[in-house]
Design a protein around this motif. Sequence first.
Motif, PDB file in Angstrom:
ATOM      1  N   GLU A 117       0.829  -1.216   0.000  1.00 44.32           N
ATOM      2  CA  GLU A 117       0.000   0.000   0.000  1.00 44.32           C
ATOM      3  C   GLU A 117       0.859   1.261   0.000  1.00 44.32           C
ATOM      4  N   ARG A 118       1.952   1.238   0.793  1.00 45.52           N
ATOM      5  CA  ARG A 118       2.869   2.389   0.821  1.00 45.52           C
ATOM      6  C   ARG A 118       3.459   2.645  -0.561  1.00 45.52           C
ATOM      7  N   LEU A 119       3.817   1.540  -1.185  1.00 51.00           N
ATOM      8  CA  LEU A 119       4.428   1.620  -2.513  1.00 51.00           C
ATOM      9  C   LEU A 119       3.449   2.220  -3.530  1.00 51.00           C
ATOM     10  N   ILE A 120       2.206   1.732  -3.488  1.00 49.37           N
ATOM     11  CA  ILE A 120       1.198   2.231  -4.422  1.00 49.37           C
ATOM     12  C   ILE A 120       0.996   3.723  -4.172  1.00 49.37           C
ATOM     13  N   ALA A 121       0.927   4.114  -2.890  1.00 49.79           N
ATOM     14  CA  ALA A 121       0.710   5.527  -2.563  1.00 49.79           C
ATOM     15  C   ALA A 121       1.875   6.354  -3.101  1.00 49.79           C
ATOM     16  N   ASN A 122       3.096   5.848  -2.956  1.00 51.17           N
ATOM     17  CA  ASN A 122       4.261   6.563  -3.463  1.00 51.17           C
ATOM     18  C   ASN A 122       4.198   6.720  -4.968  1.00 51.17           C
ATOM     19  N   TYR A 123       3.827   5.608  -5.644  1.00 50.11           N
ATOM     20  CA  TYR A 123       3.791   5.669  -7.102  1.00 50.11           C
ATOM     21  C   TYR A 123       2.654   6.549  -7.600  1.00 50.11           C
ATOM     22  N   ARG A 124       1.589   6.689  -6.784  1.00 48.52           N
ATOM     23  CA  ARG A 124       0.497   7.582  -7.183  1.00 48.52           C
ATOM     24  C   ARG A 124       0.852   9.026  -6.884  1.00 48.52           C
ATOM     25  N   GLY A 125       1.830   9.194  -6.001  1.00 48.10           N
ATOM     26  CA  GLY A 125       2.176  10.541  -5.537  1.00 48.10           C
ATOM     27  C   GLY A 125       3.001  11.280  -6.563  1.00 48.10           C
ATOM     28  N   ALA A 126       3.789  12.230  -6.051  1.00 44.29           N
ATOM     29  CA  ALA A 126       4.476  13.154  -6.953  1.00 44.29           C
ATOM     30  C   ALA A 126       5.771  12.560  -7.478  1.00 44.29           C
ATOM     31  N   THR A 127       5.668  11.534  -8.349  1.00 41.94           N
ATOM     32  CA  THR A 127       6.877  11.137  -9.070  1.00 41.94           C
ATOM     33  C   THR A 127       6.993  12.112 -10.231  1.00 41.94           C
ATOM     34  N   PRO A 128       8.183  12.511 -10.674  1.00 38.27           N
ATOM     35  CA  PRO A 128       9.502  12.090 -10.221  1.00 38.27           C
ATOM     36  C   PRO A 128       9.855  12.589  -8.817  1.00 38.27           C
ATOM     37  N   THR A 129      10.670  11.785  -8.160  1.00 34.12           N
ATOM     38  CA  THR A 129      11.113  12.128  -6.819  1.00 34.12           C
ATOM     39  C   THR A 129      12.615  12.420  -6.851  1.00 34.12           C
ATOM     40  N   ASP A 130      13.091  13.060  -5.771  1.00 34.35           N
ATOM     41  CA  ASP A 130      14.522  13.382  -5.711  1.00 34.35           C
ATOM     42  C   ASP A 130      15.341  12.218  -5.176  1.00 34.35           C
ATOM     43  N   ALA A 131      14.665  11.268  -4.549  1.00 35.84           N
ATOM     44  CA  ALA A 131      15.386  10.147  -3.947  1.00 35.84           C
ATOM     45  C   ALA A 131      14.628   8.870  -4.277  1.00 35.84           C
ATOM     46  N   PRO A 132      15.315   7.724  -4.241  1.00 33.77           N
ATOM     47  CA  PRO A 132      14.637   6.473  -4.595  1.00 33.77           C
ATOM     48  C   PRO A 132      13.381   6.210  -3.761  1.00 33.77           C
ATOM     49  N   ILE A 133      12.336   5.666  -4.418  1.00 30.18           N
ATOM     50  CA  ILE A 133      11.118   5.267  -3.714  1.00 30.18           C
ATOM     51  C   ILE A 133      11.366   3.935  -3.002  1.00 30.18           C
ATOM     52  N   THR A 152      11.900  13.399 -14.687  1.00 34.16           N
ATOM     53  CA  THR A 152      11.448  14.691 -15.202  1.00 34.16           C
ATOM     54  C   THR A 152      11.524  14.636 -16.729  1.00 34.16           C
ATOM     55  N   PRO A 153      10.803  15.519 -17.425  1.00 33.33           N
ATOM     56  CA  PRO A 153      10.893  15.508 -18.893  1.00 33.33           C
ATOM     57  C   PRO A 153      12.338  15.662 -19.372  1.00 33.33           C
ATOM     58  N   ALA A 154      13.125  16.501 -18.700  1.00 33.31           N
ATOM     59  CA  ALA A 154      14.520  16.703 -19.133  1.00 33.31           C
ATOM     60  C   ALA A 154      15.314  15.399 -18.968  1.00 33.31           C
ATOM     61  N   ASP A 155      15.109  14.708 -17.834  1.00 33.29           N
ATOM     62  CA  ASP A 155      15.845  13.453 -17.608  1.00 33.29           C
ATOM     63  C   ASP A 155      15.381  12.356 -18.566  1.00 33.29           C
ATOM     64  N   ARG A 156      14.081  12.388 -18.903  1.00 28.66           N
ATOM     65  CA  ARG A 156      13.589  11.405 -19.892  1.00 28.66           C
ATOM     66  C   ARG A 156      14.321  11.578 -21.217  1.00 28.66           C
ATOM     67  N   GLY A 157      14.435  12.841 -21.647  1.00 27.79           N
ATOM     68  CA  GLY A 157      15.122  13.124 -22.913  1.00 27.79           C
ATOM     69  C   GLY A 157      16.576  12.687 -22.830  1.00 27.79           C
ATOM     70  N   ALA A 158      17.241  13.029 -21.699  1.00 28.02           N
ATOM     71  CA  ALA A 158      18.663  12.679 -21.542  1.00 28.02           C
ATOM     72  C   ALA A 158      18.833  11.158 -21.579  1.00 28.02           C
ATOM     73  N   LEU A 159      17.883  10.438 -20.949  1.00 24.44           N
ATOM     74  CA  LEU A 159      17.998   8.978 -20.907  1.00 24.44           C
ATOM     75  C   LEU A 159      17.834   8.383 -22.306  1.00 24.44           C
ATOM     76  N   VAL A 160      16.826   8.856 -23.040  1.00 27.57           N
ATOM     77  CA  VAL A 160      16.607   8.269 -24.379  1.00 27.57           C
ATOM     78  C   VAL A 160      17.800   8.594 -25.286  1.00 27.57           C
ATOM     79  N   ASP A 161      18.362   9.811 -25.174  1.00 22.20           N
ATOM     80  CA  ASP A 161      19.550  10.129 -25.973  1.00 22.20           C
ATOM     81  C   ASP A 161      20.710   9.213 -25.591  1.00 22.20           C
ATOM     82  N   ALA A 162      20.856   8.943 -24.291  1.00 22.52           N
ATOM     83  CA  ALA A 162      21.977   8.098 -23.841  1.00 22.52           C
ATOM     84  C   ALA A 162      21.796   6.652 -24.321  1.00 22.52           C
ATOM     85  N   VAL A 163      20.569   6.132 -24.266  1.00 22.90           N
ATOM     86  CA  VAL A 163      20.395   4.740 -24.709  1.00 22.90           C
ATOM     87  C   VAL A 163      20.540   4.655 -26.233  1.00 22.90           C
TER      88      VAL A 163
END
Length: 329
Positions: A32-48, A168-179
């Motif tokens: 339940e904690r996990l689901i709440a975290n994933y429903r919450g404000a991702t992206p997060t600054d630290a690992p869920i 974040t959108p910026a990190d998504r772009g950086a990740l796809v460029d890197a892969v």
Amino acid sequence: MNVSVSVAESLRGALAGLLDGVPPRQAAGAVERLIANYRGATPTDAPILRDRADVAAYAAYRMPATFEAVRAALEAFAEAVPGWVPGSHVDVGGGTGAATWAVSAVWDGERPVTVLDWAEPALALGREIAGANPALSGARWQRARIGAGLSLDRADLVTVSYVLNELTPADRGALVDAVAAAGQAVVIVEAGTPDGYARVIEARDRLIGAGFHVAAPCPHSAACPIVPGADWCHFSARVSRSSLHRQVKGGSLAYEDEKFSYVAASRAPVLPAASRVVRRPQIRKGQVLLDLCEADERLTKATVTKRHGDLYKAARDADWGDPWPPAER
Ligand SMILES: C[S@@+](CC[C@H](N)C(=O)[O-])C[C@H]1O[C@@H](n2cnc3c(N)ncnc32)[C@H](O)[C@@H]1O
């Protein structure tokens, strides 16, 4: 037993012991904690996924489903690149390693495997359960943070499953460029929701811009014919639930259907399907109705009747996500 089924069973076995000794209430609480975290404000600054309880709950609750979704995407990719076998695999944001299990279910044999994630407890548990899969015996489980400046070692296959959602959108772009810079083949999987599809389409455009060819699910590398906001391209993978899975998730059904969106692309030329079944086929008396995405960038509806003979038989066997017609494969 085929390799895919036996890998799925080994994974189930490896997950079965995870919550041993954890009272069912506590396991349900972690989920339940996990689901709440994933429903919450991702992206997060630290690992869920902060500790072993989080990770064990993630693995029990989600890993069978992410494994099946990635396996389905990889199987569609494999059909479009006959004879190709990845010589190396990097899984970015790999967590407990669902995609590494899926790769070993689709392509036999061992290969160098690297799993990258910023959550150490996820990597530790991934390494532990990978002990049940000989193909992963040499896998490296490494901490890495996705973001600007991410640089990846070259690999034949790079997978990114259920990760874009957390960036974040910026990190998504950086990740796809890197892969795109690192991989010969790239497979990206997201939840089969309108937002998941939107993230997949953004990644698809970026991969095509970097010179990739789309192998699956699309029959072409031109623009997606779906009008944004009107619909979303997604598929469904059947996940059989163990008793542990039922206990963690509640309910008594023997299976569930995981909805996912994906793109699988390659730098080398590919043989995509002539068209693909993009909804669950509707079987009527004497006819089958198929919703197809076609090579000429159109969505069409086909009615296959008994008059079509063998094609009708094939249509009755066709599944959501299959190439169509099967004979052309
Ligand atoms: C939903 S899980 C998916 C895990 C795995 N790929 C799967 O399909 O089961 C998302 C993973 O992305 C990782 N992640 C999220 N943001 C990250 C970041 N900025 N850097 C590295 N890993 C990240 C999380 O730690 C987590 O393991």
